[in-house]
Design a protein around this motif. Structure first.
Motif, short mmCIF file in Angstrom:
data_model
loop_
_atom_site.label_atom_id
_atom_site.label_comp_id
_atom_site.label_asym_id
_atom_site.label_seq_id
_atom_site.Cartn_x
_atom_site.Cartn_y
_atom_site.Cartn_z
N SER A 48 -8.24 0.62 -13.85
CA SER A 48 -7.43 -0.49 -12.65
C SER A 48 -7.33 0.32 -11.32
CB SER A 48 -6.05 -1.09 -13.03
OG SER A 48 -6.03 -1.45 -13.76
N LEU A 49 -6.85 1.16 -11.80
CA LEU A 49 -7.22 2.31 -9.83
C LEU A 49 -8.39 2.50 -9.58
CD1 LEU A 49 -4.46 4.59 -11.15
CD2 LEU A 49 -3.91 3.09 -9.66
N LEU A 50 -9.07 2.20 -10.39
CA LEU A 50 -10.55 2.40 -9.96
C LEU A 50 -11.20 1.00 -8.87
CD1 LEU A 50 -13.34 3.50 -9.68
CD2 LEU A 50 -13.73 2.87 -11.89
N ALA A 51 -10.47 0.05 -9.45
CA ALA A 51 -10.45 -1.30 -8.46
C ALA A 51 -9.87 -2.04 -7.64
CB ALA A 51 -10.48 -2.75 -9.89
N TYR A 52 -8.34 -0.88 -7.52
CA TYR A 52 -7.62 -1.13 -6.66
C TYR A 52 -8.40 -0.27 -5.22
CZ TYR A 52 -3.77 -0.94 -3.72
OH TYR A 52 -2.83 -1.33 -2.96
N PHE A 53 -8.79 0.48 -5.74
CA PHE A 53 -9.67 2.04 -3.99
C PHE A 53 -10.86 1.30 -4.12
CE2 PHE A 53 -6.58 4.34 -6.10
CZ PHE A 53 -5.78 4.36 -4.71
N VAL A 54 -11.43 0.28 -5.01
CA VAL A 54 -13.17 0.06 -4.58
C VAL A 54 -12.34 -1.42 -3.88
CG1 VAL A 54 -15.05 -1.42 -5.60
CG2 VAL A 54 -14.00 0.77 -6.48
N ILE A 55 -11.90 -2.38 -4.68
CA ILE A 55 -11.59 -3.03 -2.90
C ILE A 55 -10.84 -3.08 -1.83
CG2 ILE A 55 -9.48 -5.36 -3.10
CD1 ILE A 55 -9.97 -5.62 -6.13
N ALA A 56 -9.67 -1.98 -2.07
CA ALA A 56 -8.86 -1.28 -0.91
C ALA A 56 -10.08 -1.14 0.18
CB ALA A 56 -8.20 -0.52 -0.93
N VAL A 57 -11.85 -0.73 0.27
CA VAL A 57 -12.54 0.02 0.56
C VAL A 57 -13.00 -0.85 1.30
CG1 VAL A 57 -14.28 0.87 0.35
CG2 VAL A 57 -13.35 2.36 0.04
N VAL A 58 -14.04 -2.20 0.39
CA VAL A 58 -14.33 -3.25 0.28
C VAL A 58 -13.28 -4.21 1.59
CG1 VAL A 58 -15.47 -5.49 -0.50
CG2 VAL A 58 -16.04 -3.28 -1.42
N MET A 59 -12.52 -4.21 1.05
CA MET A 59 -11.53 -4.93 2.35
C MET A 59 -11.06 -4.11 3.61
SD MET A 59 -8.45 -6.60 -0.25
CE MET A 59 -8.49 -8.69 0.89
N SER A 60 -11.51 -2.86 3.65
CA SER A 60 -11.64 -2.54 4.81
C SER A 60 -12.64 -2.48 5.94
CB SER A 60 -10.62 -1.49 4.58
OG SER A 60 -12.23 -0.13 4.63
N GLN A 61 -13.43 -2.30 4.97
CA GLN A 61 -14.65 -2.09 5.82
C GLN A 61 -15.03 -4.32 6.49
OE1 GLN A 61 -18.38 -1.41 2.63
NE2 GLN A 61 -17.65 0.96 3.39
N LYS A 62 -14.56 -4.98 5.52
CA LYS A 62 -14.61 -6.26 5.88
C LYS A 62 -13.92 -6.60 7.20
CE LYS A 62 -14.17 -10.95 4.13
NZ LYS A 62 -13.11 -11.86 3.16
N THR A 63 -12.91 -6.33 6.72
CA THR A 63 -12.35 -5.71 8.49
C THR A 63 -12.05 -5.64 9.64
OG1 THR A 63 -10.28 -4.67 7.88
CG2 THR A 63 -10.42 -7.37 6.47
#
Length: 66
Positions: A48-63
């Motif tokens: 869950s924490l790995l997925a959370y931080f991967v989503i955080a990186v992807v979302m920050s790159q997307k924005t």
């Protein structure tokens, strides 16, 4: 208890802002999005924490690109 619920409903970022961004993007309730996220982290912390931080990186790159 009301203070905790009010904090979970607040749209400011608690860790990386993943829950608030997901809730806003899909039209979900911010409170329930954060409760589900916390539940997932408590039941299976490593994935869950790995997925959370991967989503955080992807979302920050997307924005940041647009």
């Amino acid at each position: 208890m009301n203070r905790l619920i009010n904090r979970l409903r607040d749209e400011t970022r608690i860790v990386c802002g993943v829950s608030s961004k997901l809730a806003k993007q899909y039209g979900w309730s911010l409170l329930w999005t954060r409760i589900v996220t916390i539940g997932l982290v408590l039941t299976n912390p490593s994935i869950s924490l790995l997925a959370y931080f991967v989503i955080a990186v992807v979302m920050s790159q997307k924005t940041s690109r647009f």
